[in-house]
Design an enzyme around this catalytic site. Structure first.
Site, PDB file in Angstrom:
ATOM      1  N   HIS A   1       0.819  -1.211   0.000  1.00 22.44           N
ATOM      2  CA  HIS A   1       0.000   0.000   0.000  1.00 22.44           C
ATOM      3  C   HIS A   1       0.856   1.266   0.000  1.00 22.44           C
ATOM      4  O   HIS A   1       0.810   2.047   0.958  1.00 22.44           O
ATOM      5  CB  HIS A   1      -0.911  -0.011   1.231  1.00 22.44           C
ATOM      6  CG  HIS A   1      -1.786  -1.218   1.334  1.00 22.44           C
ATOM      7  ND1 HIS A   1      -1.318  -2.448   1.727  1.00 22.44           N
ATOM      8  CD2 HIS A   1      -3.108  -1.395   1.086  1.00 22.44           C
ATOM      9  CE1 HIS A   1      -2.307  -3.331   1.723  1.00 22.44           C
ATOM     10  NE2 HIS A   1      -3.403  -2.728   1.338  1.00 22.44           N
TER      11      HIS A   1
ATOM     12  N   HIS B   1      -1.817  -1.156   7.271  1.00 27.05           N
ATOM     13  CA  HIS B   1      -1.427  -1.395   5.875  1.00 27.05           C
ATOM     14  C   HIS B   1      -0.345  -0.427   5.428  1.00 27.05           C
ATOM     15  O   HIS B   1       0.276  -0.631   4.388  1.00 27.05           O
ATOM     16  CB  HIS B   1      -2.641  -1.338   4.946  1.00 27.05           C
ATOM     17  CG  HIS B   1      -3.487  -0.107   5.091  1.00 27.05           C
ATOM     18  ND1 HIS B   1      -4.251   0.142   6.207  1.00 27.05           N
ATOM     19  CD2 HIS B   1      -3.690   0.943   4.269  1.00 27.05           C
ATOM     20  CE1 HIS B   1      -4.884   1.290   6.056  1.00 27.05           C
ATOM     21  NE2 HIS B   1      -4.558   1.798   4.899  1.00 27.05           N
TER      22      HIS B   1
ATOM     23  N   SER C   1      -6.036  -5.189  11.189  1.00 26.41           N
ATOM     24  CA  SER C   1      -7.483  -5.242  11.325  1.00 26.41           C
ATOM     25  C   SER C   1      -7.865  -3.883  11.890  1.00 26.41           C
ATOM     26  O   SER C   1      -7.554  -3.556  13.034  1.00 26.41           O
ATOM     27  CB  SER C   1      -7.909  -6.372  12.251  1.00 26.41           C
ATOM     28  OG  SER C   1      -9.314  -6.416  12.305  1.00 26.41           O
TER      29      SER C   1
ATOM     30  N   ASP D   1      -8.406   7.475   8.015  1.00 29.09           N
ATOM     31  CA  ASP D   1      -9.764   8.021   8.118  1.00 29.09           C
ATOM     32  C   ASP D   1     -10.817   6.933   7.899  1.00 29.09           C
ATOM     33  O   ASP D   1     -11.860   6.929   8.538  1.00 29.09           O
ATOM     34  CB  ASP D   1      -9.973   9.209   7.165  1.00 29.09           C
ATOM     35  CG  ASP D   1      -9.500   8.955   5.747  1.00 29.09           C
ATOM     36  OD1 ASP D   1      -8.877   7.903   5.476  1.00 29.09           O
ATOM     37  OD2 ASP D   1      -9.736   9.833   4.889  1.00 29.09           O
TER      38      ASP D   1
ATOM     39  N   ARG E   1     -17.580 -18.650  39.029  1.00 25.39           N
ATOM     40  CA  ARG E   1     -17.431 -17.213  38.754  1.00 25.39           C
ATOM     41  C   ARG E   1     -17.022 -16.472  40.020  1.00 25.39           C
ATOM     42  O   ARG E   1     -16.233 -15.528  39.979  1.00 25.39           O
ATOM     43  CB  ARG E   1     -18.713 -16.622  38.154  1.00 25.39           C
ATOM     44  CG  ARG E   1     -19.926 -16.707  39.034  1.00 25.39           C
ATOM     45  CD  ARG E   1     -21.144 -16.010  38.417  1.00 25.39           C
ATOM     46  NE  ARG E   1     -22.356 -16.400  39.101  1.00 25.39           N
ATOM     47  CZ  ARG E   1     -23.340 -15.567  39.444  1.00 25.39           C
ATOM     48  NH1 ARG E   1     -23.260 -14.279  39.153  1.00 25.39           N
ATOM     49  NH2 ARG E   1     -24.410 -16.004  40.061  1.00 25.39           N
TER      50      ARG E   1
ATOM     51  N   SER F   1     -21.735  -9.221  38.723  1.00 25.73           N
ATOM     52  CA  SER F   1     -22.097 -10.586  38.330  1.00 25.73           C
ATOM     53  C   SER F   1     -20.880 -11.478  38.160  1.00 25.73           C
ATOM     54  O   SER F   1     -20.943 -12.684  38.397  1.00 25.73           O
ATOM     55  CB  SER F   1     -22.878 -10.573  37.010  1.00 25.73           C
ATOM     56  OG  SER F   1     -24.132  -9.959  37.166  1.00 25.73           O
TER      57      SER F   1
ATOM     58  N   GLU G   1     -17.107  -3.972  24.954  1.00 26.17           N
ATOM     59  CA  GLU G   1     -16.207  -5.113  25.122  1.00 26.17           C
ATOM     60  C   GLU G   1     -15.019  -5.065  24.172  1.00 26.17           C
ATOM     61  O   GLU G   1     -13.923  -5.540  24.503  1.00 26.17           O
ATOM     62  CB  GLU G   1     -16.984  -6.420  24.937  1.00 26.17           C
ATOM     63  CG  GLU G   1     -18.081  -6.657  25.983  1.00 26.17           C
ATOM     64  CD  GLU G   1     -19.369  -5.876  25.726  1.00 26.17           C
ATOM     65  OE1 GLU G   1     -19.490  -5.258  24.645  1.00 26.17           O
ATOM     66  OE2 GLU G   1     -20.256  -5.894  26.592  1.00 26.17           O
TER      67      GLU G   1
END
Lengths: 611, 611
Positions: free
Chosen positions: B31, B71, B118, B148, B312, B339, B360
C-alpha cells in the site's frame, strides 16, 4: 396529534409498570426497574403515536418497534397485552420453559422482529429496516428504544453514522437515559447535552425531553419525520420511576421485587393506572405490498471445465446473476467490494446495494434488518473481518434471521498480506451459530450453485471463498445439495479417504494423481458443505478405506473441517487425521505458506505415505 | 521545540516515501499510497517530536507509536530504517516468508508493540498504554496513527469515549485524512469539521491541520500534553501525496507501483529527499522503572470440600488474592462486575481497575495495551459478550499479547435470562485463537489454581466460569497443570469414559454414583484444560474402556469440548460420542434446560446405557 389524551397515556404507562412488576415478581427474576424508566415512552409510542395493526404484528406497513434494551422485555410484553394481542394472564408465564415470553425478546413472538438482549445492536437493525422501507416505497417508520448504558457500544455509533449519511428521517431512536447501568452509574449520567453533541456530530436531529412528562413526549413525537435527518429523542428518566422507594436508587438492576415490595409498589401505582385495552391505535396507511416472492429458478451458468476463476469472483458473478432474477436480493459491503467482487452487483443494481464502510458490526445488523423485512441480504467482506461482527451474527442466529454472509480471502493462501488479513477461524465461528449453514466451494461452479441454495435456504448461511484462482472442475449441471459431499477420486483399493475443500481440494486431487502413478490409491472428497456436513458420503467412503480419513484445510486446526469430520464420524469408529494451519502464520508467498503447513500436494503425499 | 529544522523533516518525509515505494515495488504488493499520505506526519513524529531511544525500542519510558492503519507498514519500517535501527537494505525483504517485515506489522518486530491491520483497533490499545503510563507514573506519551477509513469502526468511538472520560492528555491520536478508502471515498471525505465535532463530543481536544505542511505539523505537536483532554490531530492529506500522477486519485489502494511507475515517482521525490540517519531524536526522561516482576508464588487458598461456590465467584476471589501478591495484575470490566465478581478486586485495588462500561471491544484492546506494557490484565464479562470483541481477541493472539479473559454465565445453566445471555460458543471461539489457552474449571479450587497459572502463563488465556454454585471437590493442595485432566472415577471394569467440565462434571459424578449402584462402571474425567487438551490422560482412560468416550458439555456441539476430544483422539481409534446443546435454547429453569439437552445425571445415565 393535538387530540391525544395524555391523561390516558399516563394511566397506561402505570399499568405497564404494574404488569412488568407482577410478571418479574412471579418469575422471581428480571429487570422491572428498567421497565419502569421507559414505561411512559412505550405507552406514548404504542397508544398515542405509532401506526400499526395490533391484530397483525407482521403487517408490512406497520411501524416497527425494536426494544434494543432487551432486558426490559416485560414492558414490551405488557404493551402487547394492553393492545389485546396477548392475554394479560399470559404475562405470569414470563421466563418459563413452556412460555414464549422469554427473559429477553426473541422472534418466537410475532411482535419481536429480532432477538435483543445483547446490547447495542438494535439501532443497526433499525437502520436496515429504515433503508428497506425506502426501497419498498413504504411509509412505515422504525422506532428503536435504547438504554443509555448500551450507548457505550461502538456498534451504536456505526449505526448512527450510516443513518446520518443516508438521512434516514424514517428512523427514530429513543434513548431511555435512566442514569444507572448494571453495576454502576453510566459514564454520562443525566448529561443529556453530551448525548446531544454525540448524535448531532453523527448527523442526527436531537430532542431532549423529560421522559416522564407525557406532554413533552407527545409533543416531540408529533414532530417525527420532519426534515431529512434521523431523529433521536433523548429522554431523561429514572430507573424504577413511579416506585418511591426504588426510583433512581443503585443496586436495583436485574432484580425482581419480592412479593411484599411488589405489593407496596403496585399500591403506589394502582390509583392512576388505566388499561390500554380498547384504547384507539393509529392504523397504518394502505400502500402496495412489497414484491418479496422468490423466483421459480435462477439463471443457468456457463463455465468451462478448466477455466481459472477464484471462488470469490464466482461469488460476485452469482450475486449479480441471482440478483437479476430475485428482487429480494440486496447486497452490503464493508469497503472491500473491489476485492470481494460485490461491486459487480453495485454497478447493475445500485438501489439495492448498501455501502456500510468499514463497520462490520453494523453491516451485519443492517443485513438483519433487511432480512426480517423479507429481503435476502448478502453481506460480504474478508472472512476474518466477520470476527468483528460475531456477536451480531450470533444474535442473527438467535433471531433465525435470513442473513447471508460471504467471506473471502481465507487461509494462508492469501499470502503476503499476513495473518491479520487471513480467515483462519471463520469455520469455527460460523459452525458455532445456532441453525447456521456453512458452505465452502472449491470452484466457480460449486460457488455459484451454492449461492443459489443460500438464496433459497432460510437462516444464517456463510459462504467461504478463496483468493487464488482455481480451475473449474464441475460441469454446469452438477447439483450441490446442502449437507452433501462429492467423491472426486475413488478406486477399489484406496488406502485412505482425503477430505478437503477450497484450495486444498485441488492439492488433494494433484496428490491423488501423483500417488496413482506410484500405485497408491486415495479417495478424494470435496466437503463443500461443512455444516451440515456431508456425513453419509464421507462415512461410506471412509468405510471403504479401512476407516482412515485425512482432512486437509486452510484453516486453524481448531473447530474447522477436521474437527467437524472427527466430531461427526469418530463415534462410528472412523480415525480422522488432520492437517491444517497449526500455528500463527506469517507473510509469504501463498505456495510457500501452503507448503510450510503441509497443505499442498507434496504435503498431502507425505502425510498419506506416513499413514 | 522552536529549533526544529522543518526543512530536514520534509526531506526525511520524502525519503520515507521513496523507501515505501521501493519496498512495495520489490514485493510486488502493498500500500505505497497509504504510506505517502502519512509520511510527513511520521517524519515529524519520529524525527522532530517523539522521545525515545532508537537503539532500544522496548525501553520502558519511550514514547509509544501505534500504526493503527497497519497497511502503511512500509512507512513504519522505513522510519525505523532511518533511525538506524534496521538496515535500509532489509526493506527489500518486505512481505517475504524469510523476513519479519510482514505485510502488516506484528510484534515479531521489536518496535511493533501489537499487530495491526485489522482496522479500528489501535486507539483502544493506545488507551491501555496511556492508562498504564499513569499507573506506572511514567511520562511517556502514546501516539496512535489512524486512517480516516477506520474511523467508521465503532471500536474507535468506544476508545475515544473512555479516553475522554479518563482525561488522557498523554494520548495523542493522529488521523491521516486522505479521503480515499479501499473501494470508494470515505464517508466524510475531507470534511475535517465533521471529525472535529465527533471527537469533541467524545471529550477530546482537536486540532485541524494540513498534513503536508511541516510547519503546521510541528506547531501542533509542540502543544501536545496541554490541558486535561486527549488530543486528536486531524490532518488533511492526500493519498499518494508527493507523486504527481497518483496523488488523490481513486483506484490506487493496495497497489504497488510497477518498476517504471516507481522510477518516475522516485525521480519526482529524490531531489528533496534527505536521509534521517544521524538526525537527532529526543531522548526519554529518566524515571524509575515500573515494578513488573512476578511474585515467587501466590497465597494459598482455604476452601473446604463440599463448600458450595460458583466458579465465577472463585474467579473473583482469585483475582483479589493474586492481585494482592502481584502488582502486575490489573482488572477490566464491561459493567458486569457485580455478576462476575471482579468488583472484589475493585474494592481493594481501585487504582488497578478500569471500568470500560458496555464496550467489550475496547475492553480487550485496553487489556492488550496494559499487557504489552508488562501488566497482567484480566478482562471479564459474560462469556458470550466476548463474541463482541472476537476480532480484538484474534489480534491479541497475533500479537502474542499476555491478555487474560474470564467469561462467566456459560451455557444453558444460566436459565431464565435466555439464549442472548448464554455462553454457548465461547470454547469454539477461544480455541480458534492462535496460541491460546482455554481453561474450564468445575469447582472453586480448580478455578483458583487455574487463575494462578493464567497469571504466570504467557499469552491469551480464557477462563470459562459458570453461574450456578457447585461443590468443592478438590483439596486445596491439588495441582492443575495446563494440558492436564483429572480422572475422578475409575474402576477396572468401566464400560465408557465420560469427559466433562463445569456443571456437567458434577452431573457425570452423580451419574457414576447412580450407575455404580446398578453395577455399571464408568470412568469420569474432568477436562479442565480444553486447550491444550489433557489428551494423554483421556486417551489412557479411553483405552481401558474399549476406546469409547462420551463428552458432555454445556456448550453448542460445534467446536466445543466434544469436537476438541474427537479432533485429538479420533486418529488414535477412539470413538467419541457427544452430548451438548444441540439447537437454539430458550428461557427456563437451569435444571429444566440441562435435562432437556440430556446434560444432567439422568441424561448421562440414559446415554451411557444406550451406548
Amino acid at each position: 396529534m393535538n387530540d391525544i389524551d395524555t391523561e390516558s397515556l399516563k394511566g397506561i404507562a402505570n399499568q405497564l409498570r404494574i404488569l412488568s412488576i407482577q410478571a418479574t415478581t412471579a418469575a422471581g427474576s428480571g429487570h422491572p426497574t428498567s421497565c419502569c424508566s421507559a414505561a411512559d415512552l412505550v405507552a406514548a409510542l404504542f397508544f398515542g403515536h405509532m401506526r400499526f395493526d395490533p391484530k397483525n404484528p407482521h403487517y408490512y406497513n406497520n411501524d416497527r418497534f425494536i426494544l434494543s434494551k432487551g432486558h426490559a422485555a416485560p414492558l414490551l410484553y405488557a404493551a402487547w397485552a394492553e393492545t389485546g394481542f396477548i392475554p394479560e394472564e399470559k404475562l405470569a408465564t414470563l421466563r418459563r420453559f413452556d412460555s414464549d415470553l422469554e427473559g429477553h425478546p426473541t422472534p418466537r413472538l410475532p411482535f419481536a422482529d429480532v432477538a435483543t438482549g445483547s446490547l447495542g445492536q438494535g439501532l443497526s437493525v433499525g437502520v436496515g429496516m429504515a433503508l428497506c422501507a425506502r426501497l419498498d416505497q413504504l411509509d412505515y417508520r422504525t422506532y428503536v428504544l435504547l438504554g443509555d448504558g448500551e450507548c457505550s457500544e461502538g456498534s451504536v455509533w456505526e449505526a448512527a453514522s450510516l443513518a446520518g449519511l443516508n438521512q434516514l428521517n424514517n428512523l427514530i431512536a429513543v434513548v431511555d437515559i435512566n442514569r444507572l447501568g448494571q453495576s454502576d452509574p453510566t459514564p454520562l449520567g443525566h448529561n443529556l447535552d453530551a448525548y446531544k453533541r454525540r448524535f448531532e456530530s453523527f448527523g442526527w436531529r436531537t430532542e431532549e425531553i423529560d421522559g416522564h412528562d407525557m406532554d413533552e413526549i407527545v409533543e416531540v413525537l408529533a414532530a417525527v419525520g420532519l426534515g431529512n435527518q434521523p431523529l433521536v429523542v433523548l429522554a431523561k428518566t429514572f430507573k424504577g420511576a413511579g416506585i418511591s422507594f426504588i426510583q433512581d436508587k443503585e443496586g436495583w438492576h436485574g432484580r425482581a421485587l419480592s412479593k411484599e415490595e411488589a405489593e407496596r409498589a403496585i399500591a403506589e401505582l394502582r390509583p392512576s393506572a388505566r388499561s390500554g385495552i380498547g384504547h384507539p391505535i393509529a392504523a397504518p396507511n394502505q400502500l402496495p405490498a412489497p414484491k418479496n416472492d422468490p423466483p421459480a429458478q435462477y439463471p443457468a451458468i456457463t463455465y468451462k471445465l478448466g477455466d481459472m476463476v477464484a471462488t470469490r469472483e464466482a461469488f460476485g458473478n452469482a450475486l449479480l446473476r441471482i440478483g437479476g432474477a430475485d428482487n429480494r436480493v440486496v447486497a452490503l459491503d464493508g469497503d472491500t467490494k473491489n476485492s470481494t467482487y460485490s461491486e459487480k452487483f453495485l454497478k447493475k443494481y445500485p438501489e439495492r446495494f448498501t455501502e456500510c464502510y468499514i463497520a462490520e458490526q453494523n453491516m451485519v445488523g443492517v443485513a438483519t434488518g433487511f432480512a426480517v423485512r423479507g429481503k435476502v441480504p448478502f453481506a460480504s467482506t474478508f472472512a476474518t473481518f466477520f470476527t468483528r461482527a460475531f456477536d451480531q451474527i450470533r444474535v442473527a442466529g438467535i433471531s433465525r434471521a435470513n442473513v447471508k454472509l460471504a467471506g473471502s480471502h481465507v487461509g494462508v493462501s492469501i499470502g503476503e498480506d499476513g495473518p491479520s488479513q487471513m480467515g483462519l477461524e471463520d469455520i469455527a465461528l460460523m459452525r458455532a451459530v445456532a441453525g447456521s449453514t456453512v458452505l465452502y466451494p472449491s470452484d466457480a461452479v460449486s460457488a455459484e450453485k451454492l449461492m443459489d441454495l443460500m438464496a433459497s435456504h432460510q437462516g444464517v448461511c456463510f459462504l467461504r471463498t478463496s483468493r487464488p484462482k482455481t480451475p473449474v472442475i464441475y460441469s454446469n449441471e452438477e447439483a450441490f445439495p446442502i449437507g452433501g459431499a462429492k467423491v472426486l477420486r475413488q478406486t477399489a483399493n484406496d488406502n485412505i479417504t482425503v477430505v478437503a475443500a477450497g484450495v486444498t481440494l485441488h492439492e488433494a486431487l494433484k496428490a491423488a494423481d501423483a500417488l496413482k502413478n506410484e500405485g497408491i490409491g486415495i479417495t478424494v472428497i470435496d466437503a463443500y458443505s461443512v455444516k451440515p456436513l456431508g456425513k453419509d458420503v464421507i462415512l461410506a467412503a471412509a468405510q471403504k478405506t479401512n476407516n482412515v480419513v485425512l482432512t486437509v484445510e486452510d484453516h486453524y486446526l481448531e473447530g474447522g473441517l477436521g474437527d467437524a469430520v472427527a466430531g461427526e464420524l469418530s463415534a462410528a469408529g472412523v480415525r480422522v487425521h488432520k492437517v491444517g494451519v497449526s500455528d500463527l502464520p506469517r507473510s509469504g508467498k501463498p505456495e510457500e505458506l501452503l507448503a510450510h503447513y503441509g497443505l499442498d500436494a507434496q504435503g498431502i503425499i507425505r502425510k498419506v505415505k506416513a499413514l
